[in-house]
Design an enzyme around this catalytic site. Structure first.
Site, PDB file in Angstrom:
ATOM      1  CB  SER A 139      -0.639  -0.254   1.234  1.00 59.74           C
ATOM      2  OG  SER A 139      -2.356  -1.190   1.164  1.00 59.74           O
ATOM      3  N   GLY A 184      -4.563  -1.733  -0.360  1.00 53.13           N
ATOM      4  CA  GLY A 184      -3.857  -1.532  -1.920  1.00 53.13           C
ATOM      5  C   GLY A 184      -3.516   0.148  -1.937  1.00 53.13           C
ATOM      6  N   GLY A 227      -2.631   3.869  -3.828  1.00 54.64           N
ATOM      7  CA  GLY A 227      -3.824   4.561  -5.548  1.00 54.64           C
ATOM      8  C   GLY A 227      -5.017   4.948  -5.029  1.00 54.64           C
ATOM      9  CB  CYS A 233      -7.210  -0.773   3.796  1.00 51.54           C
ATOM     10  SG  CYS A 233      -6.136   0.481   2.891  1.00 51.54           S
ATOM     11  N   GLY A 250      -4.935   6.916   2.155  1.00 51.97           N
ATOM     12  CA  GLY A 250      -5.106   8.521   1.993  1.00 51.97           C
ATOM     13  C   GLY A 250      -6.058   8.623   1.779  1.00 51.97           C
ATOM     14  CG  HIS A 307      -4.269  -2.721   7.020  1.00 53.98           C
ATOM     15  ND1 HIS A 307      -2.949  -3.435   6.616  1.00 53.98           N
ATOM     16  CD2 HIS A 307      -3.979  -1.259   7.113  1.00 53.98           C
ATOM     17  CE1 HIS A 307      -3.488  -2.803   5.679  1.00 53.98           C
ATOM     18  NE2 HIS A 307      -3.853  -1.152   5.693  1.00 53.98           N
ATOM     19  CD  GLU A 330      -3.555  -6.503   8.218  1.00 48.75           C
ATOM     20  OE1 GLU A 330      -2.677  -5.379   8.017  1.00 48.75           O
ATOM     21  OE2 GLU A 330      -4.905  -6.010   7.834  1.00 48.75           O
TER      22      GLU A 330
END
Length: 384
Positions: free
Chosen positions: A59, A240, A242, A268, A312, A358, A360
């Site tokens: 990410s 991920g 972008g 996410c 972001g 997250h 995890e």
């Protein structure tokens, strides 16, 4: 967001380096890691530990990460904690790098690993001042230049300003696996999950495998036919990099999953994809949430969790009402207590939910690990 020109592998303890931001501010320090030049979006991460997991998180593709913790590198680099097969950050910014790593698992120093993988960094700058600047002005394009790449700052600033913005960047296919693979269940197999890799971290399928799930990790370009060929009990959409506004393919795939009412879980980037699939918009945050100490409230229980973040962008969904969507009623299930950003969504009429952070949480914290159990419960309910 940008391309990086990786540096040489020469020793760099006394070589000069400069970080140049697109708005003209610059910070001078020393070369750290590889020597050369690199470009990316300057962002800061507030974690006091877990730098190895951060650097190998897909990410962070095309981002220059600023560590807000003043000393970095104390535990060196080991061969067990990588979240992927390589370092993904474009560059790394630290204030006081550890001179000697000290940990029984360490195989080499952080500096050596950055150098080995060609990641250009900078040390010895005032990272507190830089972080405050990014909080005021927002994340922005930047470049790190060291050794022979150092040039007049006006020239370097022009080169930084010529780089593309993160907004509008389509990066998930760049970091995702090209071939499907399977992470077997630990112990007795209970369920099969198709996991769409949009930049998945290695710990994520591991957390599912611990719960008796056989995880089929599929490329970001997977079709609905390929997903259902593995006969999944549930479908997972990963984190991920972008702009989620570019992810039309994953959005269409998620809508196909929702139409079949298959239990669905996203984290996410996967949360942003669910938001788009339900008809909500997404937007870029001023400086984002990155670190392992972000407070989030689970509105379904009232519990406040300390959570790990790296995003972001965020979903634009109403906090104060249940929304009607093509796939039934939806509501915001989690919210950030710092700024009221949407941190989770859930459908009320079928088994689908997502979170922006997250669970995890490799390197911790583990307050949100229960979300994998919630996914298991959805699959149990569907099977029953």
């Amino acid at each position: 967001m940008t391309t990086s020109t990786r540096g040489s592998s020469q020793r760099n303890t006394v070589l000069p380096a400069v970080l140049v931001l697109e708005d003209g501010r610059s910070f001078r320090g020393r070369a750290y890691g590889a020597v050369g030049e690199t470009f990316g979006e300057a962002v800061f991460s507030t974690g006091m530990t877990g730098y190895q997991e951060t650097l190998t998180d897909p990410s962070y593709d095309r981002q220059i990460v600023v560590a807000t913790a003043p000393q970095i590198g104390n535990t060196g680099w080991n061969d067990e904690d990588d979240e992927s097969g390589r370092i993904w950050v474009s560059g790394y910014v630290v204030r006081d790098p550890a001179r000697v790593p000290s940990n029984w698992r360490a195989k080499r120093s952080l500096d050596d690993e950055l150098e080995r993988q060609g990641v250009v960094g900078i040390s010895g700058i005032d990272t507190r001042a830089l972080t405050r600047h990014l909080r005021e002005r927002g994340s922005m394009r930047a470049g790190i230049f060291s050794g022979e790449a150092v040039a007049p700052e006006a020239e370097l600033r022009e080169r930084v300003q010529a780089q593309p913005q993160m907004k509008g960047a389509s990066l998930y296919e760049e970091v995702a696996t090209k071939e499907a693979y399977v992470v077997p269940a630990v112990g007795e197999k209970r369920f099969t999950v198709a996991a769409i890799d949009l930049g998945i971290k290695g710990m994520t399928p591991h957390r599912m495998a611990e719960r008796g799930i056989e995880v089929h990790v599929l490329p970001a370009t997977a079709t609905a036919d390929e997903v259902y060929a593995v006969e999944p009990d549930g479908v997972f959409f990963s984190n991920g990099p972008g702009d989620p506004a570019t992810a039309d393919g994953p959005v269409a795939l998620m809508q196909a999953v929702l139409e079949r009412r298959t239990p669905l879980f996203g984290i996410c980037f996967g949360n942003q994809i669910l938001g788009r699939a339900l008809g909500f918009g997404t937007y870029k945050l001023k400086y984002g949430h990155r670190g392992i100490n972000q407070p989030v409230q689970d509105r379904t229980t009232g519990k406040v969790e300390v959570t790990a973040h790296n995003h972001g962008f965020a979903v634009d969904a109403p906090l104060d009402k249940v929304s009607e969507t093509k796939f039934g009623r939806a509501e915001v299930s989690h919210v950030c207590l710092n700024d009221d950003v949407v941190e989770g969504l859930q459908l009320l009429d079928q088994p689908a939910f997502s979170v922006q952070y997250h669970p995890e949480a490799a390197a911790g914290p583990h307050d949100a690990a229960y979300l994998f159990d919630r996914f298991v419960s959805l699959m149990e309910g569907q099977r029953a």
